[in-house]
Design a protein around this motif. Structure first.
Motif, PDB file in Angstrom:
ATOM      1  N   PHE A 212     -11.475  -5.967   0.157  1.00 14.20           N
ATOM      2  CA  PHE A 212     -10.704  -4.736   0.080  1.00 14.20           C
ATOM      3  C   PHE A 212     -11.337  -3.625   1.038  1.00 14.20           C
ATOM      4  N   TYR A 213     -12.652  -3.671   1.016  1.00 13.01           N
ATOM      5  CA  TYR A 213     -13.430  -2.446   1.794  1.00 13.01           C
ATOM      6  C   TYR A 213     -13.164  -2.946   3.429  1.00 13.01           C
ATOM      7  N   SER A 214     -13.498  -4.119   3.691  1.00 14.70           N
ATOM      8  CA  SER A 214     -13.523  -4.369   4.931  1.00 14.70           C
ATOM      9  C   SER A 214     -12.046  -4.434   5.783  1.00 14.70           C
ATOM     10  N   LEU A 215     -11.106  -4.680   5.055  1.00 13.71           N
ATOM     11  CA  LEU A 215      -9.453  -4.617   5.343  1.00 13.71           C
ATOM     12  C   LEU A 215      -9.030  -3.371   5.467  1.00 13.71           C
ATOM     13  N   GLN A 216      -9.542  -2.320   4.932  1.00 12.33           N
ATOM     14  CA  GLN A 216      -9.095  -1.021   4.918  1.00 12.33           C
ATOM     15  C   GLN A 216      -7.782  -0.854   4.782  1.00 12.33           C
ATOM     16  N   ILE A 217      -7.246  -1.442   3.583  1.00 14.39           N
ATOM     17  CA  ILE A 217      -5.816  -1.336   3.103  1.00 14.39           C
ATOM     18  C   ILE A 217      -5.475   0.066   2.874  1.00 14.39           C
ATOM     19  N   ASP A 218      -4.074   0.738   3.388  1.00 14.79           N
ATOM     20  CA  ASP A 218      -3.950   2.015   3.462  1.00 14.79           C
ATOM     21  C   ASP A 218      -2.648   1.902   2.387  1.00 14.79           C
ATOM     22  N   TRP A 219      -3.175   1.995   0.926  1.00 18.22           N
ATOM     23  CA  TRP A 219      -1.951   1.844  -0.126  1.00 18.22           C
ATOM     24  C   TRP A 219      -1.101   3.043   0.096  1.00 18.22           C
ATOM     25  N   ARG A 220      -1.747   4.249   0.354  1.00 18.61           N
ATOM     26  CA  ARG A 220      -0.930   5.414   0.398  1.00 18.61           C
ATOM     27  C   ARG A 220       0.157   5.436   1.465  1.00 18.61           C
ATOM     28  N   THR A 221      -0.148   4.668   2.582  1.00 16.76           N
ATOM     29  CA  THR A 221       0.990   4.612   3.573  1.00 16.76           C
ATOM     30  C   THR A 221       1.950   3.570   2.951  1.00 16.76           C
ATOM     31  N   LEU A 222       1.560   2.473   2.328  1.00 17.68           N
ATOM     32  CA  LEU A 222       2.130   1.277   2.105  1.00 17.68           C
ATOM     33  C   LEU A 222       3.368   1.728   1.068  1.00 17.68           C
ATOM     34  N   LEU A 223       3.027   2.541  -0.098  1.00 17.25           N
ATOM     35  CA  LEU A 223       3.691   3.258  -1.287  1.00 17.25           C
ATOM     36  C   LEU A 223       4.272   4.455  -0.934  1.00 17.25           C
ATOM     37  N   SER A 224       4.215   5.027   0.426  1.00 14.78           N
ATOM     38  CA  SER A 224       4.963   6.236   0.901  1.00 14.78           C
ATOM     39  C   SER A 224       6.349   6.330   0.670  1.00 14.78           C
ATOM     40  N   GLU A 225       7.005   7.383   0.796  1.00 12.95           N
ATOM     41  CA  GLU A 225       8.614   7.449   0.437  1.00 12.95           C
ATOM     42  C   GLU A 225       9.201   7.142   1.787  1.00 12.95           C
ATOM     43  N   GLU A 226       8.510   7.423   3.112  1.00 15.52           N
ATOM     44  CA  GLU A 226       9.013   6.771   4.355  1.00 15.52           C
ATOM     45  C   GLU A 226       9.214   4.953   4.267  1.00 15.52           C
ATOM     46  N   ALA A 227       8.129   4.666   3.831  1.00 19.48           N
ATOM     47  CA  ALA A 227       7.874   2.990   4.010  1.00 19.48           C
ATOM     48  C   ALA A 227       8.822   2.389   2.951  1.00 19.48           C
ATOM     49  N   ILE A 228       9.016   3.104   1.902  1.00 20.49           N
ATOM     50  CA  ILE A 228       9.924   2.527   0.730  1.00 20.49           C
ATOM     51  C   ILE A 228      11.298   2.417   1.266  1.00 20.49           C
ATOM     52  N   ARG A 229      11.781   3.802   1.877  1.00 23.86           N
ATOM     53  CA  ARG A 229      13.143   4.041   2.567  1.00 23.86           C
ATOM     54  C   ARG A 229      13.357   2.982   3.642  1.00 23.86           C
ATOM     55  N   THR A 230      12.458   2.632   4.469  1.00 23.60           N
ATOM     56  CA  THR A 230      12.775   1.816   5.659  1.00 23.60           C
ATOM     57  C   THR A 230      12.854   0.572   5.197  1.00 23.60           C
ATOM     58  N   SER A 231      12.087   0.187   4.158  1.00 26.82           N
ATOM     59  CA  SER A 231      12.342  -1.154   3.550  1.00 26.82           C
ATOM     60  C   SER A 231      13.448  -1.523   2.805  1.00 26.82           C
ATOM     61  N   ALA A 232      14.012  -0.348   2.142  1.00 27.95           N
ATOM     62  CA  ALA A 232      15.381  -0.536   1.590  1.00 27.95           C
ATOM     63  C   ALA A 232      16.457  -0.651   2.379  1.00 27.95           C
ATOM     64  N   GLU A 233      16.216   0.157   3.513  1.00 35.09           N
ATOM     65  CA  GLU A 233      17.391  -0.002   4.637  1.00 35.09           C
ATOM     66  C   GLU A 233      17.114  -1.348   5.378  1.00 35.09           C
ATOM     67  N   PHE A 234      16.188  -2.021   5.555  1.00 36.42           N
ATOM     68  CA  PHE A 234      16.070  -3.084   6.070  1.00 36.42           C
ATOM     69  C   PHE A 234      16.679  -4.350   5.092  1.00 36.42           C
ATOM     70  N   LEU A 235      16.261  -4.149   3.974  1.00 37.21           N
ATOM     71  CA  LEU A 235      16.649  -5.106   2.779  1.00 37.21           C
ATOM     72  C   LEU A 235      18.460  -5.197   2.817  1.00 37.21           C
ATOM     73  N   ARG A 236      18.902  -3.820   2.793  1.00 35.72           N
ATOM     74  CA  ARG A 236      20.375  -3.646   2.855  1.00 35.72           C
ATOM     75  C   ARG A 236      21.154  -4.500   4.043  1.00 35.72           C
ATOM     76  N   GLY A 237      20.413  -4.674   5.014  1.00 39.26           N
ATOM     77  CA  GLY A 237      21.092  -5.177   6.260  1.00 39.26           C
ATOM     78  C   GLY A 237      21.266  -6.687   5.788  1.00 39.26           C
ATOM     79  N   PHE A 238      20.802  -7.156   4.944  1.00 43.60           N
ATOM     80  CA  PHE A 238      20.995  -8.842   4.514  1.00 43.60           C
ATOM     81  C   PHE A 238      22.189  -8.847   3.390  1.00 43.60           C
ATOM     82  N   THR A 239      22.737  -7.625   3.302  1.00 44.15           N
ATOM     83  CA  THR A 239      23.885  -7.818   2.342  1.00 44.15           C
ATOM     84  C   THR A 239      25.199  -7.380   3.052  1.00 44.15           C
ATOM     85  N   PRO A 240      26.378  -7.937   2.526  1.00 45.93           N
ATOM     86  CA  PRO A 240      26.467  -9.353   1.730  1.00 45.93           C
ATOM     87  C   PRO A 240      26.113 -10.446   2.544  1.00 45.93           C
TER      88      PRO A 240
END
Length: 273
Positions: A40-68
């Motif tokens: 965890f220390y060496s990879l320097q995972i940025d959980w704050r960016t991963l769970l940010s509102e912008e990341a969630i919004r863009t991920s939701a838009e990408f997934l909506r592209g698969f429907t229907p």
């Protein structure tokens, strides 16, 4: 005479309970915890960016592209035959690997001396150390695009896995039945076929079916590098950003994997009765 004063041990008394965690176990657990923390220390995972509102919004838009999903008759027909191709790749690759793995397991289990055992184990290590995707890339250069390269890639990697598992199975079988036949004048080959192989065959078949489950998933992934089947379709449609069509291919993958998993699980339970 006075009765003996020596206390007799109670034969029904249970031995003292072993320690829940031995020193070696505690050392291994501590090492694993330190490795995870260091990762965890060496990879320097940025959980704050991963769970940010912008990341969630863009991920939701990408997934909506698969429907229907695209359910047109022409596409469903193509997906069906691609699924059969993926199934055939995994089944044939696993079958070839099971046969070659059994042949290599004989020397790898020490039946032909120490030199043959070391050579066979080295070959098995090489085969399974190279991932399926690397094998597929090599086969694509040699054989071109298509399911043949994917089948050979699956067979090569799975031979290394099953060969090692089969060798360990043969090593762990009780030798009494084979030894009894050899003592009574039966040849080594017949003693193996009639005594040792029937004992280990259920376990070997269980390993083979489990690897078939894994190879279904691997066959779907190998198509991404041009080895045919559903994976090749998925790569093609994703590269053109045809998300509804890609969603149909992904659903077909999930259904195929679920069906093979259920079938393999049922067969393994039947074999192990």
């Amino acid at each position: 005479m006075k009765p003996s004063s020596i206390n007799q041990a109670d034969p029904l008394a249970l031995p003292p309970a072993p320690a829940l965690i031995s020193r070696n176990t505690a050392l291994v657990l501590l090492t694993l915890v330190l490795l995870v923390a260091a990762s965890f220390y060496s990879l320097q995972i940025d959980w704050r960016t991963l769970l940010s509102e912008e990341a969630i919004r863009t991920s939701a838009e990408f997934l909506r592209g698969f429907t229907p999903p695209d359910t047109s008759a022409g596409l469903v027909n193509k997906v069906f035959f691609a699924a059969l191709e993926t199934l055939a790749m995994s089944a044939l690759g696993t079958l070839i690997a099971a046969l070659l793995g059994l042949l290599m397991a004989l020397p790898a289990s020490g039946r032909f001396g120490g030199v043959a055992m070391r050579i066979a184990r080295l070959l098995l290590n090489i085969l399974r150390a190279i991932p399926e995707l690397v094998w597929a890339s090599i086969m694509l250069i040699a054989a071109g695009l298509g399911p043949f390269a994917g089948t050979v890639a699956l067979a090569a990697h799975t031979t290394g896995v099953l060969g090692r598992l089969f060798a360990e199975t043969l090593e762990n079988l009780p030798p009494h039945a084979e030894t009894s036949l050899r003592t009574n004048g039966v040849s080594a080959g017949n003693a193996f076929l009639y005594a040792t192989l029937p004992q280990g065959l259920p376990q070997m078949l269980s390993y083979t079916l489990y690897r078939w489950e894994n190879n279904i998933r691997a066959a779907a992934i190998l198509g991404v590098v041009g080895a045919g089947g559903l994976g090749q379709m998925l790569k093609y449609h994703l590269s053109l950003f045809q998300m509804p069509t890609a969603a149909t291919v992904i659903i077909a993958m999930l259904i195929l994997v679920a069906l093979v998993d259920a079938l393999s699980f049922a067969i393994r339970r039947w074999l192990m009765r």
